[in-house]
Design an enzyme around this catalytic site. Structure first.
Site, mmCIF file in Angstrom:
data_model
loop_
_atom_site.group_PDB
_atom_site.id
_atom_site.type_symbol
_atom_site.label_atom_id
_atom_site.label_comp_id
_atom_site.label_asym_id
_atom_site.label_seq_id
_atom_site.Cartn_x
_atom_site.Cartn_y
_atom_site.Cartn_z
ATOM 1 N N LYS A 13 0.831 -1.215 0.000
ATOM 2 C CA LYS A 13 0.000 0.000 0.000
ATOM 3 C C LYS A 13 0.867 1.267 0.000
ATOM 4 O O LYS A 13 0.665 2.167 -0.807
ATOM 5 C CB LYS A 13 -0.931 0.028 1.233
ATOM 6 C CG LYS A 13 -1.842 -1.189 1.343
ATOM 7 C CD LYS A 13 -2.738 -1.109 2.571
ATOM 8 C CE LYS A 13 -2.011 -1.142 3.899
ATOM 9 N NZ LYS A 13 -1.301 -2.407 4.195
ATOM 10 N N ARG A 87 -9.601 0.476 9.095
ATOM 11 C CA ARG A 87 -9.141 -0.882 9.391
ATOM 12 C C ARG A 87 -10.128 -1.653 10.254
ATOM 13 O O ARG A 87 -9.864 -2.815 10.587
ATOM 14 C CB ARG A 87 -7.810 -0.805 10.142
ATOM 15 C CG ARG A 87 -6.590 -0.940 9.266
ATOM 16 C CD ARG A 87 -5.359 -0.634 10.109
ATOM 17 N NE ARG A 87 -4.233 -1.416 9.730
ATOM 18 C CZ ARG A 87 -3.109 -0.905 9.217
ATOM 19 N NH1 ARG A 87 -2.978 0.378 9.008
ATOM 20 N NH2 ARG A 87 -2.113 -1.689 8.939
ATOM 21 N N ARG A 126 11.432 -5.853 4.628
ATOM 22 C CA ARG A 126 11.144 -4.408 4.547
ATOM 23 C C ARG A 126 12.136 -3.658 5.441
ATOM 24 O O ARG A 126 12.418 -4.077 6.559
ATOM 25 C CB ARG A 126 9.717 -4.119 4.995
ATOM 26 C CG ARG A 126 9.456 -2.618 5.160
ATOM 27 C CD ARG A 126 8.000 -2.275 5.103
ATOM 28 N NE ARG A 126 7.226 -2.754 6.240
ATOM 29 C CZ ARG A 126 5.897 -2.603 6.354
ATOM 30 N NH1 ARG A 126 5.221 -1.986 5.397
ATOM 31 N NH2 ARG A 126 5.255 -3.070 7.402
ATOM 32 N N ARG A 155 11.574 -2.094 11.034
ATOM 33 C CA ARG A 155 10.578 -1.652 12.022
ATOM 34 C C ARG A 155 10.436 -2.718 13.099
ATOM 35 O O ARG A 155 10.403 -3.908 12.778
ATOM 36 C CB ARG A 155 9.217 -1.469 11.322
ATOM 37 C CG ARG A 155 8.980 -0.084 10.797
ATOM 38 C CD ARG A 155 7.797 -0.012 9.874
ATOM 39 N NE ARG A 155 6.538 -0.549 10.387
ATOM 40 C CZ ARG A 155 5.380 -0.495 9.738
ATOM 41 N NH1 ARG A 155 5.329 0.086 8.549
ATOM 42 N NH2 ARG A 155 4.284 -1.003 10.240
ATOM 43 N N ARG A 166 -0.147 -9.252 13.641
ATOM 44 C CA ARG A 166 -0.731 -8.246 12.739
ATOM 45 C C ARG A 166 -1.545 -8.916 11.633
ATOM 46 O O ARG A 166 -2.595 -8.417 11.233
ATOM 47 C CB ARG A 166 0.369 -7.366 12.158
ATOM 48 C CG ARG A 166 0.907 -6.394 13.203
ATOM 49 C CD ARG A 166 2.204 -5.764 12.786
ATOM 50 N NE ARG A 166 2.065 -4.943 11.615
ATOM 51 C CZ ARG A 166 3.049 -4.740 10.736
ATOM 52 N NH1 ARG A 166 4.211 -5.307 10.882
ATOM 53 N NH2 ARG A 166 2.838 -3.951 9.717
HETATM 54 P P1 ADP Z 1 1.426 -1.680 7.482
HETATM 55 O O1 ADP Z 1 1.946 -0.707 6.466
HETATM 56 O O2 ADP Z 1 2.389 -2.788 7.724
HETATM 57 O O3 ADP Z 1 0.044 -2.129 7.160
HETATM 58 P P2 ADP Z 1 0.993 0.588 9.143
HETATM 59 O O4 ADP Z 1 2.234 1.395 9.051
HETATM 60 O O5 ADP Z 1 -0.150 1.000 8.290
HETATM 61 O O6 ADP Z 1 1.371 -0.924 8.867
HETATM 62 O O7 ADP Z 1 0.475 0.539 10.644
HETATM 63 C C1 ADP Z 1 1.353 0.275 11.706
HETATM 64 C C2 ADP Z 1 0.549 0.161 12.993
HETATM 65 O O8 ADP Z 1 -0.115 1.406 13.265
HETATM 66 C C3 ADP Z 1 -0.580 -0.871 12.969
HETATM 67 O O9 ADP Z 1 -0.116 -2.180 13.265
HETATM 68 C C4 ADP Z 1 -1.499 -0.315 14.059
HETATM 69 O O10 ADP Z 1 -0.994 -0.591 15.361
HETATM 70 C C5 ADP Z 1 -1.398 1.191 13.825
HETATM 71 N N1 ADP Z 1 -2.441 1.658 12.881
HETATM 72 C C6 ADP Z 1 -2.236 2.188 11.647
HETATM 73 N N2 ADP Z 1 -3.410 2.488 11.049
HETATM 74 C C7 ADP Z 1 -4.380 2.133 11.930
HETATM 75 C C8 ADP Z 1 -5.801 2.165 11.905
HETATM 76 N N3 ADP Z 1 -6.481 2.621 10.834
HETATM 77 N N4 ADP Z 1 -6.465 1.707 12.995
HETATM 78 C C9 ADP Z 1 -5.828 1.244 14.081
HETATM 79 N N5 ADP Z 1 -4.489 1.171 14.172
HETATM 80 C C10 ADP Z 1 -3.756 1.611 13.103
HETATM 81 P P1 ADP Z 2 2.224 -1.849 3.176
HETATM 82 O O1 ADP Z 2 2.240 -0.346 3.174
HETATM 83 O O2 ADP Z 2 1.000 -2.426 2.536
HETATM 84 O O3 ADP Z 2 2.461 -2.418 4.540
HETATM 85 P P2 ADP Z 2 4.786 -1.616 1.788
HETATM 86 O O4 ADP Z 2 4.486 -0.707 0.658
HETATM 87 O O5 ADP Z 2 5.537 -1.060 2.948
HETATM 88 O O6 ADP Z 2 3.435 -2.360 2.282
HETATM 89 O O7 ADP Z 2 5.563 -2.872 1.180
HETATM 90 C C1 ADP Z 2 6.041 -3.919 2.028
HETATM 91 C C2 ADP Z 2 7.442 -4.349 1.567
HETATM 92 O O8 ADP Z 2 7.358 -4.991 0.302
HETATM 93 C C3 ADP Z 2 8.422 -3.192 1.374
HETATM 94 O O9 ADP Z 2 9.698 -3.650 1.724
HETATM 95 C C4 ADP Z 2 8.344 -2.887 -0.126
HETATM 96 O O10 ADP Z 2 9.573 -2.356 -0.614
HETATM 97 C C5 ADP Z 2 8.091 -4.270 -0.700
HETATM 98 N N1 ADP Z 2 7.230 -4.278 -1.887
HETATM 99 C C6 ADP Z 2 6.134 -3.522 -2.131
HETATM 100 N N2 ADP Z 2 5.573 -3.846 -3.313
HETATM 101 C C7 ADP Z 2 6.332 -4.851 -3.834
HETATM 102 C C8 ADP Z 2 6.275 -5.635 -5.043
HETATM 103 N N3 ADP Z 2 5.307 -5.463 -5.967
HETATM 104 N N4 ADP Z 2 7.220 -6.571 -5.230
HETATM 105 C C9 ADP Z 2 8.188 -6.765 -4.308
HETATM 106 N N5 ADP Z 2 8.309 -6.081 -3.168
HETATM 107 C C10 ADP Z 2 7.389 -5.124 -2.920
#
Ligand code: ADP
Ligand code: ADP
Length: 211
Positions: A13, A87, A126, A155, A166
């Protein structure tokens, strides 16, 4: 244009939202980034969120609601991509009310479909830059040579035990929102596998059709 980018942690995302920012003038609103920055600055919201984020649990709805709604209002209710919000069903219902109250309907909820084994690989490899927050992947999107490698870290919540929680939280609390947006006629499922560019093209095609 007002878009939700939806999908499990590690689906891509944030990566896709950043590409859409530079290519389509949409602004990424990532509640996770907002929360991490509040934690770093030890604001009241950051202090409240810390224990939840560290365990891989969701931060309470009412806390995140305020962050998301303020960010959307700052953006004048348009040209944004929600990344990681909503979420929970409660958050989605509040967002629908907010859309109606501000005459700012969401145009699509784009859900990235990525199997669990790919997610685990993406999250375990990541890495993020401590200052810019830019995300890398050790194999698929490595940090360039001129980036100081000491600044690029994993992270804490990307460590395996937290990732498992998660993903469970995602399946239980977040995935059901696909049905919610399907009922509103807004759900578009996209194949989130393949290269970053492949996925970007698929999303761009969807957005072209909406425009
Ligand atoms: P990812 O990119 O791996 O999906 P995020 O960076 O979006 O993770 O979120 C990291 C953490 O921040 C989540 O595991 C949660 O604890 C919190 N968080 C983010 N967005 C939300 C949301 N919409 N509702 C509740 N908690 C959230
Ligand atoms: P989210 O925001 O949904 O948690 P991220 O955008 O942070 O996901 O992506 C998670 C990990 O996967 C990061 O290390 C990113 O560089 C990698 N990644 C994202 N899209 C791709 C893809 N299409 N192929 C391979 N690796 C990817």
């Amino acid at each position: 244009m007002r878009i939700i980018l939806f999908g499990p942690p590690g689906a891509g995302k944030g990566t896709q939202a950043r590409l859409l920012e530079s290519n389509r003038g949409l602004e990424q609103i990532a509640t996770g980034n907002i929360i991490r920055s509040a934690m770093k600055n030890e604001t009241p919201v950051g202090l409240e969120a810390k224990s939840y984020v560290e365990k891989g649990d969701l931060v309470p709805d009412k806390v995140v609601r305020k962050l998301a709604e303020n960010a959307i209002a700052d953006r004048d209710y348009d040209d944004f991509i929600l990344d990681g919000y909503p979420r929970t069903t409660q958050q989605a219902e509040w967002l629908t009310e907010f859309e109606e109250a501000n005459d700012a309907p969401i145009h699509a909820c784009i859900s990235l479909q990525v199997p669990d084994d790919v997610i685990v690989d993406r999250l375990s490899k990541r890495r993020v830059h401590k200052e810019t927050g830019k995300t890398y992947h050790l194999d698929h999107d490595p940090p360039p040579a001129d980036v100081d490698s000491d600044m690029v870290v994993q992270r804490d919540d990307d460590k395996p035990a937290t990732v498992r929680n998660r993903l469970n939280v995602y399946r239980e609390e977040t995935e059901p929102l696909e049905d919610y947006y399907d009922r509103r006629g807004l759900l578009v499922k996209i194949d989130g596998t393949g290269s970053i560019d492949d996925v970007h093209h698929r999303i761009n095609n969807v957005l072209d059709d909406l425009a």
